[in-house]
Design a protein around this motif. Sequence first.
Motif, mmCIF file in Angstrom:
data_model
loop_
_atom_site.group_PDB
_atom_site.id
_atom_site.type_symbol
_atom_site.label_atom_id
_atom_site.label_comp_id
_atom_site.label_asym_id
_atom_site.label_seq_id
_atom_site.Cartn_x
_atom_site.Cartn_y
_atom_site.Cartn_z
ATOM 1 N N ILE A 1 -0.337 9.659 -5.409
ATOM 2 C CA ILE A 1 -1.299 10.166 -6.401
ATOM 3 C C ILE A 1 -0.575 10.875 -7.541
ATOM 4 O O ILE A 1 -0.870 10.673 -8.715
ATOM 5 C CB ILE A 1 -2.306 11.141 -5.757
ATOM 6 C CG1 ILE A 1 -3.262 10.371 -4.837
ATOM 7 C CG2 ILE A 1 -3.107 11.882 -6.834
ATOM 8 C CD1 ILE A 1 -4.339 11.215 -4.197
ATOM 9 N N LYS B 1 -1.139 3.044 -5.783
ATOM 10 C CA LYS B 1 -2.207 3.203 -6.784
ATOM 11 C C LYS B 1 -1.858 2.715 -8.186
ATOM 12 O O LYS B 1 -1.869 1.520 -8.420
ATOM 13 C CB LYS B 1 -2.657 4.663 -6.795
ATOM 14 C CG LYS B 1 -3.088 5.128 -5.374
ATOM 15 C CD LYS B 1 -3.978 6.323 -5.403
ATOM 16 C CE LYS B 1 -4.121 6.996 -4.062
ATOM 17 N NZ LYS B 1 -5.142 6.440 -3.196
ATOM 18 N N ASP C 1 6.125 12.198 -1.975
ATOM 19 C CA ASP C 1 5.062 11.212 -1.917
ATOM 20 C C ASP C 1 4.223 11.373 -3.185
ATOM 21 O O ASP C 1 3.401 12.281 -3.293
ATOM 22 C CB ASP C 1 4.223 11.427 -0.650
ATOM 23 C CG ASP C 1 3.132 10.367 -0.515
ATOM 24 O OD1 ASP C 1 2.953 9.565 -1.460
ATOM 25 O OD2 ASP C 1 2.454 10.355 0.538
ATOM 26 N N SER D 1 0.862 -1.187 0.000
ATOM 27 C CA SER D 1 0.000 0.000 0.000
ATOM 28 C C SER D 1 0.892 1.229 0.000
ATOM 29 O O SER D 1 2.102 1.137 0.293
ATOM 30 C CB SER D 1 -0.885 0.034 1.255
ATOM 31 O OG SER D 1 -0.082 0.228 2.400
ATOM 32 N N GLY D 2 0.281 2.364 -0.302
ATOM 33 C CA GLY D 2 1.007 3.626 -0.241
ATOM 34 C C GLY D 2 1.442 3.941 1.181
ATOM 35 O O GLY D 2 2.539 4.458 1.411
ATOM 36 N N SER D 3 0.578 3.617 2.147
ATOM 37 C CA SER D 3 0.914 3.883 3.557
ATOM 38 C C SER D 3 2.183 3.145 3.956
ATOM 39 O O SER D 3 3.071 3.685 4.624
ATOM 40 C CB SER D 3 -0.214 3.396 4.480
ATOM 41 O OG SER D 3 -1.387 4.092 4.213
ATOM 42 N N GLU E 1 4.114 16.112 -0.593
ATOM 43 C CA GLU E 1 3.234 15.698 -1.692
ATOM 44 C C GLU E 1 3.347 16.754 -2.790
ATOM 45 O O GLU E 1 2.917 17.896 -2.576
ATOM 46 C CB GLU E 1 1.786 15.802 -1.243
ATOM 47 C CG GLU E 1 1.131 14.669 -0.596
ATOM 48 C CD GLU E 1 -0.287 15.106 -0.226
ATOM 49 O OE1 GLU E 1 -1.225 14.568 -0.803
ATOM 50 O OE2 GLU E 1 -0.448 16.016 0.603
ATOM 51 N N VAL F 1 5.250 4.707 2.511
ATOM 52 C CA VAL F 1 5.671 5.884 3.280
ATOM 53 C C VAL F 1 6.394 5.442 4.552
ATOM 54 O O VAL F 1 7.454 5.977 4.908
ATOM 55 C CB VAL F 1 4.438 6.774 3.605
ATOM 56 C CG1 VAL F 1 4.764 7.810 4.665
ATOM 57 C CG2 VAL F 1 3.923 7.439 2.322
ATOM 58 N N TYR G 1 -1.733 14.515 3.501
ATOM 59 C CA TYR G 1 -2.081 13.139 3.856
ATOM 60 C C TYR G 1 -1.072 12.201 3.204
ATOM 61 O O TYR G 1 -0.837 12.286 1.995
ATOM 62 C CB TYR G 1 -3.493 12.795 3.364
ATOM 63 C CG TYR G 1 -3.891 11.364 3.654
ATOM 64 C CD1 TYR G 1 -4.163 10.945 4.953
ATOM 65 C CD2 TYR G 1 -3.992 10.425 2.635
ATOM 66 C CE1 TYR G 1 -4.515 9.636 5.232
ATOM 67 C CE2 TYR G 1 -4.352 9.102 2.906
ATOM 68 C CZ TYR G 1 -4.607 8.724 4.209
ATOM 69 O OH TYR G 1 -4.962 7.418 4.479
ATOM 70 N N HIS G 2 -0.481 11.349 4.020
ATOM 71 C CA HIS G 2 0.484 10.381 3.487
ATOM 72 C C HIS G 2 0.119 8.955 3.899
ATOM 73 O O HIS G 2 1.011 8.105 4.014
ATOM 74 C CB HIS G 2 1.889 10.692 4.005
ATOM 75 C CG HIS G 2 2.420 12.052 3.634
ATOM 76 N ND1 HIS G 2 2.859 12.360 2.367
ATOM 77 C CD2 HIS G 2 2.564 13.195 4.364
ATOM 78 C CE1 HIS G 2 3.267 13.622 2.328
ATOM 79 N NE2 HIS G 2 3.094 14.147 3.526
ATOM 80 N N GLY G 3 -1.156 8.711 4.195
ATOM 81 C CA GLY G 3 -1.547 7.360 4.580
ATOM 82 C C GLY G 3 -1.633 7.201 6.079
ATOM 83 O O GLY G 3 -1.668 8.182 6.829
HETATM 84 N N1 PMP Z 1 0.187 9.102 0.210
HETATM 85 C C1 PMP Z 1 -0.692 9.797 -0.507
HETATM 86 C C2 PMP Z 1 -0.254 11.099 -1.128
HETATM 87 C C3 PMP Z 1 -1.984 9.338 -0.715
HETATM 88 O O1 PMP Z 1 -2.846 10.064 -1.420
HETATM 89 C C4 PMP Z 1 -2.343 8.082 -0.152
HETATM 90 C C5 PMP Z 1 -3.728 7.494 -0.345
HETATM 91 N N2 PMP Z 1 -4.660 8.240 -0.951
HETATM 92 C C6 PMP Z 1 -1.396 7.384 0.597
HETATM 93 C C7 PMP Z 1 -0.140 7.922 0.750
HETATM 94 C C8 PMP Z 1 -1.727 6.076 1.223
HETATM 95 O O2 PMP Z 1 -1.884 5.084 0.271
HETATM 96 P P1 PMP Z 1 -2.746 3.784 0.605
HETATM 97 O O3 PMP Z 1 -4.164 4.213 0.711
HETATM 98 O O4 PMP Z 1 -2.480 2.869 -0.561
HETATM 99 O O5 PMP Z 1 -2.216 3.238 1.878
#
Ligand code: PMP
Length: 458
Positions: free
Chosen positions: A278, A302, A275, A146-148, A242, A151, A174-176
């Motif tokens: 997106i 994503k 990050d 996942s993105g989270s 971001e 990070v 927002y970074h997750g």
């Molecule tokens: N970073 C950014 C900039 C995001 O927009 C998101 C999710 N929208 C995340 C991290 C987290 O990604 P995930 O939902 O896949 O954990």
Amino acid sequence: MMNTQAANENPSLPNDFYLPLKARADEIERSYLALTPNSAKLFKQAEGIYPGGYTRDAIIRKPYSPFVRRGEGTQLIDCDGRSITDFWFNATSLPIGHAHPRVVDAVTRQTQVGSAYFAFSEIELDLATKVCDRLPSGERVRFTNSGSEAVMVAVRLARAATGRDLLVKFEGSYHGTYDDVQWSVGPPVDKVGDPDNPTPVPDTGGLPSGAGRVLVLPYNNPKVLRATMAARGTEVAAVIIEPMANRIGLIQPDAEFLVAARDVCDASGAVLIFDEVIAFRLGRNGAQGEFGVTPDITTLGKVIGGGLPVGGVVGLESILAVSEPGTPNRMAHAGTFNGNPVTAAAGCATLDELTIEAFAHINTLGEQVRQRLREICEGLPLRITGAGSLFKINATSQDIRDYRGAMTVDREWERIASLALLNEGFMLTSSLHGCVSTQTTAAETDTLIEAFSKLLKT
Ligand code: PMP
């Protein structure tokens, strides 16, 4: 509803503009209930098993999110049989639309030969190569789910590489869901403190103290960033930015801010993380390609998974080397599904479709949507933001540059407008974020804009 002229005559009272639609909230919710009886029934079941009915905060919507049975191209079919034109594509993760034949084929073929192995696969290596090829700092990559998680790994890499603890993040970003980035994502107005020295506010219950670990600075403010890093830079492991701030009204920073971030990281030895979970969809070389500023590490998610769960940490060999086997104090990173072959097959198919021409197509369509929306919102307390294939309607009369600007939006107006659009068959977020895919047609964007225009006149 107030017309354009009246809103222009009375700019000091923009709230008047928002009242008529908000006054229709009950009627719009009743229409939604009438259109979605099966979703209503299923939501009752969801409430009995998920806390408050949800297992994913991003889709929370009052009275409930629809249940979807099928996605094809730009269309979602909900379990009431309604066709909804998708303008958010699972939070921007499907740039070539739902169930794209190339992705379906790649996933089917991979699944037939096994969905996961306790070993490498060649397809995972293909995805790694395709991703690194697109990013200027793409020397090494580690995959996550996942993105989270990407990070989290990026921050840990930076801490391991620098031997420092402090993470600089920006207010409203927002970074997750990783602990150290869930600070000051959407803090309430009465808690934010000085705009140049924001009070760090936990964005969730259950966070350990951020003291000594997280420093929150104002987004898009190179002066404060430079001054802070001049004073404390040698304590800082990483600065995470971001390059398209989704929760700060889907804005992009000034190039000057990114240049300042690059400078201060170079001067202090801190790691610069972009990050791009997106923002990677802004162009073939991500947002960094558009801005011409290269970070040390990029976090992805994503689109690189082609619609399946994914994340990636891409960056300089000198930093990612701290995760090499055998390195003293190495950064450990396991994961049952890291580099999963089915995800990799979907990701490769998607990236192969995302050619320079495909980006030109979706970005032109995105620009046309933003332009048309700006025309119909002219003189109204509504601001259109976004870049590339992404757009957002912000219920505010202010131009947004940072979180303090984003805080001025009338969230309730945005929510009701989004629900009214869902009643008309269009899916945007409940704060009116949208995007187009390679499958989206000009006819579809026209009907969305007509529906929104009609909404402004009722
Ligand atoms: N970073 C950014 C900039 C995001 O927009 C998101 C999710 N929208 C995340 C991290 C987290 O990604 P995930 O939902 O896949 O954990």
